[in-house]
Scaffold this motif. Structure first.
Motif, PDB file in Angstrom:
ATOM      1  N   VAL A 130       2.785  -0.717  -6.052  1.00 48.98           N
ATOM      2  CA  VAL A 130       2.318   0.119  -4.945  1.00 48.98           C
ATOM      3  C   VAL A 130       0.912   0.602  -5.291  1.00 48.98           C
ATOM      4  N   SER A 131      -0.048   0.108  -4.538  1.00 48.05           N
ATOM      5  CA  SER A 131      -1.437   0.425  -4.852  1.00 48.05           C
ATOM      6  C   SER A 131      -2.301   0.169  -3.630  1.00 48.05           C
ATOM      7  N   SER A 132      -3.366   0.957  -3.511  1.00 50.07           N
ATOM      8  CA  SER A 132      -4.319   0.731  -2.432  1.00 50.07           C
ATOM      9  C   SER A 132      -5.443  -0.179  -2.904  1.00 50.07           C
ATOM     10  N   ASN A 151       8.242   4.384   2.578  1.00 47.94           N
ATOM     11  CA  ASN A 151       7.289   5.385   2.091  1.00 47.94           C
ATOM     12  C   ASN A 151       7.037   5.221   0.592  1.00 47.94           C
ATOM     13  N   GLN A 196       0.830  -1.193   0.000  1.00 51.37           N
ATOM     14  CA  GLN A 196       0.000   0.000   0.000  1.00 51.37           C
ATOM     15  C   GLN A 196       0.875   1.257   0.000  1.00 51.37           C
ATOM     16  N   PRO A 197       0.354   2.353  -0.514  1.00 52.08           N
ATOM     17  CA  PRO A 197       1.111   3.619  -0.456  1.00 52.08           C
ATOM     18  C   PRO A 197       1.510   3.942   0.973  1.00 52.08           C
ATOM     19  N   GLN A 243       5.401   4.892  -2.958  1.00 49.72           N
ATOM     20  CA  GLN A 243       4.311   5.579  -3.643  1.00 49.72           C
ATOM     21  C   GLN A 243       4.064   4.921  -4.994  1.00 49.72           C
ATOM     22  N   SER A 244       2.992   5.295  -5.627  1.00 49.92           N
ATOM     23  CA  SER A 244       2.614   4.649  -6.887  1.00 49.92           C
ATOM     24  C   SER A 244       3.722   4.767  -7.933  1.00 49.92           C
TER      25      SER A 244
END
Length: 114
Positions: free
Chosen positions: A112-114, A84, A13-14, A86-87
């Protein structure tokens, strides 16, 4: 000849963290530096970080303070710790021998994804 095998990729996740090991084996493994590279979707492969034979560290400006490269005492596993995330960090991550024959691992996917 040196062989390199990456592992540890996956979905995160981000804001999350992930550590990628690169396992080095073969003749001369103690005599090479190792670099991490990544290829983001639609982009060319780019340098991320490297550790030299003597332990000097080099980072792409975009990951300074976010990623850390280190290795075990035998220099047979080279890690890329990523914080940390990120996408834009979504990519296939590769390790590469920085001396001798141009040897690459097969890559490991980080998403990296929610």
């Amino acid at each position: 000849q040196v062989q390199l095998v990456e592992s540890g990729g996956g979905l995160v996740q981000p804001g999350g963290s992930l550590t990628l090991p690169c396992t080095a084996s073969g003749s001369g493994v103690e005599s090479i530096g190792v670099g991490w590279y990544r290829q983001r979707p639609g982009n060319e492969r780019e340098f991320v970080a490297a550790i030299s034979v003597l332990g000097s560290l080099t980072y792409h400006d975009a990951v300074k303070g976010q990623f850390t490269i280190y290795r075990n005492s035998a220099a047979t596993v080279i890690y890329l710790q990523m914080n940390n995330l990120q996408s834009e960090d979504t990519a296939v991550y590769y390790c590469r021998a920085m001396q001798g024959p141009d040897v690459w691992g097969q890559g490991t996917q980080v998403t990296v994804s929610s």
